[in-house]
Each structure stands twice: as structure tokens, then as C-alpha cells.
Design a protein around this motif. Structure first.
Motif, PDB file in Angstrom:
ATOM      1  N   MET A   1       0.860  -1.176   0.000  1.00  0.00           N
ATOM      2  CA  MET A   1       0.000   0.000   0.000  1.00  0.00           C
ATOM      3  C   MET A   1       0.904   1.236   0.000  1.00  0.00           C
ATOM      4  N   SER A   2       0.576   2.194  -0.833  1.00  0.00           N
ATOM      5  CA  SER A   2       1.378   3.417  -0.918  1.00  0.00           C
ATOM      6  C   SER A   2       1.143   4.304   0.298  1.00  0.00           C
ATOM      7  N   ASP A   3       2.074   5.239   0.498  1.00  0.00           N
ATOM      8  CA  ASP A   3       1.932   6.175   1.616  1.00  0.00           C
ATOM      9  C   ASP A   3       0.631   6.958   1.512  1.00  0.00           C
ATOM     10  N   LYS A   4       0.300   7.343   0.292  1.00  0.00           N
ATOM     11  CA  LYS A   4      -0.929   8.120   0.075  1.00  0.00           C
ATOM     12  C   LYS A   4      -2.163   7.291   0.436  1.00  0.00           C
ATOM     13  N   ALA A   5      -2.174   6.035   0.041  1.00  0.00           N
ATOM     14  CA  ALA A   5      -3.301   5.147   0.354  1.00  0.00           C
ATOM     15  C   ALA A   5      -3.376   4.874   1.856  1.00  0.00           C
ATOM     16  N   GLU A   6      -2.216   4.708   2.489  1.00  0.00           N
ATOM     17  CA  GLU A   6      -2.188   4.491   3.936  1.00  0.00           C
ATOM     18  C   GLU A   6      -2.731   5.710   4.683  1.00  0.00           C
ATOM     19  N   ARG A   7      -2.334   6.889   4.234  1.00  0.00           N
ATOM     20  CA  ARG A   7      -2.813   8.122   4.862  1.00  0.00           C
ATOM     21  C   ARG A   7      -4.325   8.271   4.673  1.00  0.00           C
ATOM     22  N   ARG A   8      -4.807   7.933   3.477  1.00  0.00           N
ATOM     23  CA  ARG A   8      -6.244   8.003   3.204  1.00  0.00           C
ATOM     24  C   ARG A   8      -6.997   7.031   4.096  1.00  0.00           C
ATOM     25  N   ALA A   9      -6.487   5.822   4.262  1.00  0.00           N
ATOM     26  CA  ALA A   9      -7.126   4.823   5.125  1.00  0.00           C
ATOM     27  C   ALA A   9      -7.107   5.284   6.581  1.00  0.00           C
ATOM     28  N   ALA A  10      -5.988   5.867   7.001  1.00  0.00           N
ATOM     29  CA  ALA A  10      -5.881   6.370   8.377  1.00  0.00           C
ATOM     30  C   ALA A  10      -6.878   7.499   8.604  1.00  0.00           C
ATOM     31  N   ARG A  11      -7.006   8.413   7.641  1.00  0.00           N
ATOM     32  CA  ARG A  11      -7.982   9.510   7.776  1.00  0.00           C
ATOM     33  C   ARG A  11      -9.398   8.968   7.903  1.00  0.00           C
ATOM     34  N   ALA A  12      -9.709   7.905   7.160  1.00  0.00           N
ATOM     35  CA  ALA A  12     -11.042   7.309   7.239  1.00  0.00           C
ATOM     36  C   ALA A  12     -11.297   6.719   8.624  1.00  0.00           C
ATOM     37  N   VAL A  13     -10.298   6.044   9.189  1.00  0.00           N
ATOM     38  CA  VAL A  13     -10.432   5.465  10.532  1.00  0.00           C
ATOM     39  C   VAL A  13     -10.669   6.574  11.558  1.00  0.00           C
ATOM     40  N   VAL A  14      -9.872   7.624  11.483  1.00  0.00           N
ATOM     41  CA  VAL A  14      -9.982   8.723  12.447  1.00  0.00           C
ATOM     42  C   VAL A  14     -11.316   9.442  12.281  1.00  0.00           C
ATOM     43  N   ALA A  15     -11.734   9.680  11.051  1.00  0.00           N
ATOM     44  CA  ALA A  15     -13.006  10.378  10.813  1.00  0.00           C
ATOM     45  C   ALA A  15     -14.188   9.570  11.347  1.00  0.00           C
ATOM     46  N   GLU A  16     -14.177   8.276  11.128  1.00  0.00           N
ATOM     47  CA  GLU A  16     -15.265   7.417  11.624  1.00  0.00           C
ATOM     48  C   GLU A  16     -15.291   7.412  13.153  1.00  0.00           C
ATOM     49  N   TYR A  17     -14.134   7.306  13.759  1.00  0.00           N
ATOM     50  CA  TYR A  17     -14.034   7.326  15.214  1.00  0.00           C
ATOM     51  C   TYR A  17     -14.512   8.669  15.767  1.00  0.00           C
ATOM     52  N   HIS A  18     -14.036   9.756  15.164  1.00  0.00           N
ATOM     53  CA  HIS A  18     -14.403  11.100  15.625  1.00  0.00           C
ATOM     54  C   HIS A  18     -15.919  11.289  15.571  1.00  0.00           C
ATOM     55  N   GLU A  19     -16.522  10.884  14.468  1.00  0.00           N
ATOM     56  CA  GLU A  19     -17.968  11.043  14.340  1.00  0.00           C
ATOM     57  C   GLU A  19     -18.727  10.215  15.376  1.00  0.00           C
ATOM     58  N   ALA A  20     -18.310   8.990  15.590  1.00  0.00           N
ATOM     59  CA  ALA A  20     -18.991   8.126  16.559  1.00  0.00           C
ATOM     60  C   ALA A  20     -18.866   8.682  17.973  1.00  0.00           C
ATOM     61  N   GLU A  21     -17.676   9.146  18.334  1.00  0.00           N
ATOM     62  CA  GLU A  21     -17.473   9.690  19.676  1.00  0.00           C
ATOM     63  C   GLU A  21     -18.204  11.016  19.853  1.00  0.00           C
ATOM     64  N   LEU A  22     -18.211  11.839  18.812  1.00  0.00           N
ATOM     65  CA  LEU A  22     -18.929  13.106  18.882  1.00  0.00           C
ATOM     66  C   LEU A  22     -20.434  12.859  19.012  1.00  0.00           C
ATOM     67  N   ARG A  23     -20.926  11.849  18.321  1.00  0.00           N
ATOM     68  CA  ARG A  23     -22.345  11.484  18.431  1.00  0.00           C
ATOM     69  C   ARG A  23     -22.695  11.121  19.875  1.00  0.00           C
ATOM     70  N   ALA A  24     -21.814  10.397  20.547  1.00  0.00           N
ATOM     71  CA  ALA A  24     -22.053  10.026  21.950  1.00  0.00           C
ATOM     72  C   ALA A  24     -22.059  11.254  22.854  1.00  0.00           C
ATOM     73  N   LEU A  25     -21.178  12.208  22.574  1.00  0.00           N
ATOM     74  CA  LEU A  25     -21.162  13.442  23.374  1.00  0.00           C
ATOM     75  C   LEU A  25     -22.431  14.255  23.158  1.00  0.00           C
ATOM     76  N   VAL A  26     -22.868  14.361  21.918  1.00  0.00           N
ATOM     77  CA  VAL A  26     -24.090  15.103  21.611  1.00  0.00           C
ATOM     78  C   VAL A  26     -25.295  14.443  22.281  1.00  0.00           C
ATOM     79  N   ALA A  27     -25.277  13.128  22.379  1.00  0.00           N
ATOM     80  CA  ALA A  27     -26.377  12.413  23.049  1.00  0.00           C
ATOM     81  C   ALA A  27     -26.469  12.824  24.517  1.00  0.00           C
ATOM     82  N   GLN A  28     -25.333  13.073  25.144  1.00  0.00           N
ATOM     83  CA  GLN A  28     -25.341  13.529  26.546  1.00  0.00           C
ATOM     84  C   GLN A  28     -26.066  14.873  26.654  1.00  0.00           C
ATOM     85  N   VAL A  29     -25.808  15.763  25.697  1.00  0.00           N
ATOM     86  CA  VAL A  29     -26.465  17.077  25.695  1.00  0.00           C
ATOM     87  C   VAL A  29     -27.957  16.905  25.463  1.00  0.00           C
TER      88      VAL A  29
END
Length: 94
Positions: free
Chosen positions: A1-29
Motif C-alpha cells: 500500500m502506498s503512503d498516500k493510500a495508507e494516509r487516506r485509510a488512516a484519515r477514514a479510521v480517524v473520521a469514523e471514530y471522531h464522528e462516533a465519539e462526537l455522536r455520543a457526546l451530543v447524546a449527553q447534551v
């Protein structure tokens, strides 16, 4: 896997995690607002929840957006940080 593809995959993992965790925080509100409408919490209680949400969301954002995305993705895959809500809790004065 190229560096560019690895970075794209990493961004997808982080974005999915960020959205899921942010959703949980918003649920508290949402829960706090519902409880306020039901007369279970006063405006000051809701304000404390909003303050904690703000702090927790900022900490989550910093984790997801500062530093190399590949490192954040590796941490998420191996041992994701837990309970961002508690990370936003106000510090108790002694």
C-alpha cells in the motif's frame, strides 16, 4: 500500500471514530435538554452539561486532528481512548 493510500485509510479510521465519539457526546447534551424540559434539571444543570460537552469535544478534536493521522489511527485500532465525556469533566477544586 502506498503512503498516500495508507494516509487516506488512516484519515477514514480517524473520521469514523471522531464522528462516533462526537455522536455520543451530543447524546449527553440531548439527554440533559430532555431532562430539563421534563423538569428534572434546572438551567444551571444544563449549563454544566454544555460546559462539559464543550471541553470533551475540544479534547476529542485535539486527539483526532493534531499530529500525524497515521499515529491517531494506530491508537484507535489498538487501544482507543475511552470516555471523552470524563475528559471534559471540570476539575474539582481541593
Amino acid at each position: 500500500m502506498s503512503d498516500k493510500a495508507e494516509r487516506r485509510a488512516a484519515r477514514a479510521v480517524v473520521a469514523e471514530y471522531h464522528e462516533a465519539e462526537l455522536r455520543a457526546l451530543v447524546a449527553q447534551v440531548g439527554e440533559a435538554i430532555d431532562r430539563h424540559r421534563a423538569g428534572e434539571l434546572d438551567a444551571f444543570d444544563v449549563d454544566r452539561v454544555l460546559f462539559q460537552y464543550s471541553r470533551a469535544a475540544k479534547e476529542l478534536w485535539k486527539f483526532c486532528n493534531l499530529g500525524r493521522v497515521e499515529i491517531a489511527a494506530a491508537i484507535i485500532r489498538e487501544r482507543p481512548p475511552s470516555d471523552w465525556w470524563e475528559h471534559g469533566a471540570p476539575r474539582e477544586r481541593p
